[in-house]
Design a protein around this motif. Structure first.
Motif, PDB file in Angstrom:
ATOM      1  N   ILE A  84       0.814  -1.058  -0.012  1.00  0.00           N
ATOM      2  CA  ILE A  84       0.161   0.135   0.150  1.00  0.00           C
ATOM      3  C   ILE A  84       0.783   1.326  -0.066  1.00  0.00           C
ATOM      4  O   ILE A  84       1.478   1.655   0.920  1.00  0.00           O
ATOM      5  CB  ILE A  84      -0.898   0.194   1.055  1.00  0.00           C
ATOM      6  N   PRO A  85       1.089   1.940  -1.319  1.00  0.00           N
ATOM      7  CA  PRO A  85       1.982   3.075  -1.225  1.00  0.00           C
ATOM      8  C   PRO A  85       1.449   4.098  -0.581  1.00  0.00           C
ATOM      9  O   PRO A  85       0.257   4.381  -0.553  1.00  0.00           O
ATOM     10  CB  PRO A  85       2.272   3.163  -2.689  1.00  0.00           C
ATOM     11  N   LYS A  86       2.381   5.196  -0.240  1.00  0.00           N
ATOM     12  CA  LYS A  86       1.918   6.427   0.229  1.00  0.00           C
ATOM     13  C   LYS A  86       2.780   7.350  -0.438  1.00  0.00           C
ATOM     14  O   LYS A  86       3.831   7.257  -0.480  1.00  0.00           O
ATOM     15  CB  LYS A  86       2.197   6.464   1.906  1.00  0.00           C
ATOM     16  N   GLU A  87       1.886   8.342  -0.746  1.00  0.00           N
ATOM     17  CA  GLU A  87       2.467   9.379  -1.525  1.00  0.00           C
ATOM     18  C   GLU A  87       3.419  10.327  -0.844  1.00  0.00           C
ATOM     19  O   GLU A  87       3.168  10.733   0.456  1.00  0.00           O
ATOM     20  CB  GLU A  87       1.472  10.472  -2.163  1.00  0.00           C
ATOM     21  N   ASN A  88       4.706  10.537  -0.928  1.00  0.00           N
ATOM     22  CA  ASN A  88       5.675  11.073  -0.418  1.00  0.00           C
ATOM     23  C   ASN A  88       5.996  10.661   0.936  1.00  0.00           C
ATOM     24  O   ASN A  88       6.142  11.087   1.940  1.00  0.00           O
ATOM     25  CB  ASN A  88       5.301  12.809  -0.180  1.00  0.00           C
ATOM     26  N   ALA A  89       6.095   9.457   0.955  1.00  0.00           N
ATOM     27  CA  ALA A  89       6.225   8.330   2.205  1.00  0.00           C
ATOM     28  C   ALA A  89       7.471   8.866   2.785  1.00  0.00           C
ATOM     29  O   ALA A  89       8.575   9.015   2.020  1.00  0.00           O
ATOM     30  CB  ALA A  89       6.248   6.943   2.102  1.00  0.00           C
ATOM     31  N   LYS A  90       7.504   8.604   4.210  1.00  0.00           N
ATOM     32  CA  LYS A  90       8.783   8.937   4.883  1.00  0.00           C
ATOM     33  C   LYS A  90       9.567   7.755   4.692  1.00  0.00           C
ATOM     34  O   LYS A  90      10.669   7.662   5.251  1.00  0.00           O
ATOM     35  CB  LYS A  90       8.366   9.082   6.432  1.00  0.00           C
ATOM     36  N   GLY A  91       8.826   6.541   4.722  1.00  0.00           N
ATOM     37  CA  GLY A  91       9.392   5.157   4.527  1.00  0.00           C
ATOM     38  C   GLY A  91       8.655   4.153   4.603  1.00  0.00           C
ATOM     39  O   GLY A  91       7.323   4.291   4.000  1.00  0.00           O
ATOM     40  N   ILE A  92       8.851   3.180   4.896  1.00  0.00           N
ATOM     41  CA  ILE A  92       7.930   1.764   4.830  1.00  0.00           C
ATOM     42  C   ILE A  92       7.831   1.197   6.014  1.00  0.00           C
ATOM     43  O   ILE A  92       8.896   1.031   6.753  1.00  0.00           O
ATOM     44  CB  ILE A  92       8.297   0.824   3.544  1.00  0.00           C
ATOM     45  N   ILE A  93       6.549   0.617   6.332  1.00  0.00           N
ATOM     46  CA  ILE A  93       6.708  -0.362   7.394  1.00  0.00           C
ATOM     47  C   ILE A  93       6.250  -1.709   7.160  1.00  0.00           C
ATOM     48  O   ILE A  93       5.218  -1.900   6.294  1.00  0.00           O
ATOM     49  CB  ILE A  93       5.423   0.211   8.637  1.00  0.00           C
ATOM     50  N   ILE A  94       7.128  -2.617   7.493  1.00  0.00           N
ATOM     51  CA  ILE A  94       6.707  -4.074   6.896  1.00  0.00           C
ATOM     52  C   ILE A  94       6.220  -4.776   8.027  1.00  0.00           C
ATOM     53  O   ILE A  94       6.749  -4.957   9.028  1.00  0.00           O
ATOM     54  CB  ILE A  94       8.163  -4.779   6.454  1.00  0.00           C
ATOM     55  N   CYS A  95       4.667  -5.316   8.034  1.00  0.00           N
ATOM     56  CA  CYS A  95       4.171  -5.827   8.930  1.00  0.00           C
ATOM     57  C   CYS A  95       3.984  -7.490   8.919  1.00  0.00           C
ATOM     58  O   CYS A  95       3.552  -8.198   7.617  1.00  0.00           O
ATOM     59  CB  CYS A  95       2.808  -5.238   9.015  1.00  0.00           C
ATOM     60  N   MET A  96       4.481  -8.217   9.462  1.00  0.00           N
ATOM     61  CA  MET A  96       4.679  -9.621   9.585  1.00  0.00           C
ATOM     62  C   MET A  96       3.380 -10.214  10.652  1.00  0.00           C
ATOM     63  O   MET A  96       3.429 -10.175  11.742  1.00  0.00           O
ATOM     64  CB  MET A  96       5.846 -10.140  10.095  1.00  0.00           C
ATOM     65  N   HIS A  97       2.595 -10.896   9.944  1.00  0.00           N
ATOM     66  CA  HIS A  97       1.351 -11.551  10.583  1.00  0.00           C
ATOM     67  C   HIS A  97       1.748 -12.934  11.363  1.00  0.00           C
ATOM     68  O   HIS A  97       2.882 -13.374  11.126  1.00  0.00           O
ATOM     69  CB  HIS A  97       0.233 -12.260   9.608  1.00  0.00           C
ATOM     70  N   GLY A  98       0.863 -13.185  12.112  1.00  0.00           N
ATOM     71  CA  GLY A  98       1.160 -14.450  13.012  1.00  0.00           C
ATOM     72  C   GLY A  98       0.992 -15.956  12.438  1.00  0.00           C
ATOM     73  O   GLY A  98       0.452 -15.984  11.287  1.00  0.00           O
ATOM     74  N   TYR A  99       1.019 -16.954  13.500  1.00  0.00           N
ATOM     75  CA  TYR A  99       1.125 -18.401  12.899  1.00  0.00           C
ATOM     76  C   TYR A  99      -0.384 -18.570  12.634  1.00  0.00           C
ATOM     77  O   TYR A  99      -1.457 -18.353  13.272  1.00  0.00           O
ATOM     78  CB  TYR A  99       1.298 -18.853  14.303  1.00  0.00           C
ATOM     79  N   HIS A 100      -0.641 -19.189  11.455  1.00  0.00           N
ATOM     80  CA  HIS A 100      -1.843 -19.810  10.930  1.00  0.00           C
ATOM     81  C   HIS A 100      -2.846 -18.507  10.914  1.00  0.00           C
ATOM     82  O   HIS A 100      -4.062 -18.668  10.932  1.00  0.00           O
ATOM     83  CB  HIS A 100      -2.461 -20.869  11.923  1.00  0.00           C
ATOM     84  N   SER A 101      -2.271 -17.471  10.383  1.00  0.00           N
ATOM     85  CA  SER A 101      -3.016 -16.108  10.489  1.00  0.00           C
ATOM     86  C   SER A 101      -2.990 -15.744   8.960  1.00  0.00           C
ATOM     87  O   SER A 101      -2.494 -16.159   8.112  1.00  0.00           O
ATOM     88  CB  SER A 101      -2.880 -15.092  11.368  1.00  0.00           C
ATOM     89  N   ALA A 102      -3.281 -14.108   8.604  1.00  0.00           N
ATOM     90  CA  ALA A 102      -3.282 -13.936   7.442  1.00  0.00           C
ATOM     91  C   ALA A 102      -2.975 -12.348   7.661  1.00  0.00           C
ATOM     92  O   ALA A 102      -3.236 -11.408   8.673  1.00  0.00           O
ATOM     93  CB  ALA A 102      -4.385 -14.084   6.488  1.00  0.00           C
ATOM     94  N   ILE A 103      -2.788 -11.568   6.491  1.00  0.00           N
ATOM     95  CA  ILE A 103      -2.483 -10.111   6.483  1.00  0.00           C
ATOM     96  C   ILE A 103      -3.783  -9.377   6.788  1.00  0.00           C
ATOM     97  O   ILE A 103      -3.545  -8.326   7.165  1.00  0.00           O
ATOM     98  CB  ILE A 103      -1.958  -9.585   5.270  1.00  0.00           C
ATOM     99  N   GLU A 104      -4.742  -9.994   6.493  1.00  0.00           N
ATOM    100  CA  GLU A 104      -6.118  -9.283   6.875  1.00  0.00           C
ATOM    101  C   GLU A 104      -6.919  -9.565   8.265  1.00  0.00           C
ATOM    102  O   GLU A 104      -8.027  -9.256   8.356  1.00  0.00           O
ATOM    103  CB  GLU A 104      -7.162  -9.578   5.657  1.00  0.00           C
ATOM    104  N   ILE A 105      -6.220 -10.177   9.062  1.00  0.00           N
ATOM    105  CA  ILE A 105      -6.817 -10.284  10.432  1.00  0.00           C
ATOM    106  C   ILE A 105      -5.856  -9.620  11.478  1.00  0.00           C
ATOM    107  O   ILE A 105      -6.401  -8.322  11.723  1.00  0.00           O
ATOM    108  CB  ILE A 105      -6.607 -11.673  10.788  1.00  0.00           C
ATOM    109  N   GLU A 106      -4.637  -9.699  12.006  1.00  0.00           N
ATOM    110  CA  GLU A 106      -4.302  -9.348  13.303  1.00  0.00           C
ATOM    111  C   GLU A 106      -3.980  -7.711  13.009  1.00  0.00           C
ATOM    112  O   GLU A 106      -4.055  -6.669  13.803  1.00  0.00           O
ATOM    113  CB  GLU A 106      -2.814  -9.884  13.455  1.00  0.00           C
TER     114      GLU A 106
END
Length: 318
Positions: A84-106
């Motif tokens: 998910i890009p952000k215009e003029n972003a300061k940087g990036i946050i990389i989010c790692m989900h948990g065990y038997h989960s998914a990006i659209e939950i936690e």
């Protein structure tokens, strides 16, 4: 005498068969990819927050600039992530989900908040989850190298080399991020938000086997560890996060709920105490596993925003 010996042998054979079956059953339960995708609507612990989470899921699903990114792991797996890009972003946050989960939950309760802080967001499916390939889950042992690949991808392909990178992990995703801190990471990795992580694969599998499955740790854990080495290519005792933390210099915000019955709070406390670098500890009263942010969003936002602002180097609109 002969009959007695045959009886002993028969009992030993049955016991061995039961033990072997139990070992492989625990291996299947703990290590192997699950065929069904998790559904947050069926998870009891999310019911108090469900309406909010579904609203934030809609924002994620309908975000017009959302992009699918792909890399290849060191051992040849195709790994995918939502960017998910952000215009003029300061940087990036990389989010790692948990065990038997998914990006659209936690992470869904906090993705928009993190994005609004001025950062692009990268949401990888960890190996053996979602759209990423893989058969075995290694509790961060191999996933840490996948995360480093994503960091290098962000620098090279998403043009983040001159911008800040923060890592954010929940549960096993937290362990992945903390284990990755033991690798040689680029200097623009400025901090880690470590939510409810465990101390080692051995500790968490042992804890879950005992508390949820009511299985004895000895000698079962040693058998499962052997099976892991043979079939999944890693050992449950291969990596200790407290040992990594003793050499760590990346700033870390440790978070845990004091009602967590899946990953006990003492594991985060042990990781925190071992950490040699800049560190903060935020305990959320009454929060269960992976629910710290949802339990008290305003306070969670305050802690996370304060931590990121403290260690970021690039200001928005610079």
């Amino acid at each position: 005498m002969k009959d007695k010996k045959q009886t002993v042998l028969a009992v030993a054979s049955i016991a061995t068969s039961i033990f072997t079956a139990a070992s492989f059953a625990l291996f299947e339960y703990a290590i192997c990819r699950k065929k069904k995708q998790p559904d947050i609507r069926k998870k009891e612990k999310w019911k108090p927050y469900l309406n909010y989470v579904l609203k934030e899921q809609k924002w994620l699903y309908e975000h017009q600039e959302k992009e699918l990114k792909t890399i290849e792991s060191k051992d040849g797996l195709k790994l995918q992530a939502v960017y998910i890009p952000k215009e003029n972003a300061k940087g990036i946050i990389i989010c790692m989900h948990g065990y038997h989960s998914a990006i659209e939950i936690e992470f869904v309760p906090e993705i928009r908040f993190l994005w609004d802080l001025g950062y692009s967001i990268l949401l990888p499916w960890q190996r053996s989850h979602g759209k990423s390939e893989g058969r075995y889950i290694t509790y961060g042992v191999k996933e840490r190298y996948d995360l480093k690949q994503w960091i290098l991808y962000a620098n090279d392909m998403l043009h983040m080399a001159q911008r800040d990178i923060f890592l954010c992990g929940i549960s096993m995703g937290c362990a992945t991020a903390l284990m990755a801190a033991g690798l040689k990471l680029p200097k623009n990795v400025k901090g880690i938000i470590a939510d409810c992580g465990f101390t080692s694969p051995w500790d968490i599998v042992k804890h879950v086997a005992k508390t949820r499955l009511h299985l004895p740790s000895f000698p079962l854990m040693y058998s499962v560890n052997f099976i892991c080495k043979i079939f999944a290519g890693f050992g449950l005792k291969e990596v200790s996060i407290p040992e990594i933390m003793k050499q760590n210099q990346i700033p870390i915000l440790f978070i845990h709920g004091d009602r967590d019955q899946y990953v006990p709070m003492w594991m985060t406390v042990k990781n925190y105490e071992a950490c040699a670098g800049p560190k903060e500890l935020y305990i959320v009263h009454g929060a269960g596993h992976a629910l710290a942010f949802s339990k008290d969003m305003e306070e969670g936002k305050r802690w996370i925003q304060k931590f990121i602002k403290k260690y970021e180097t690039r200001k928005r609109n610079e």
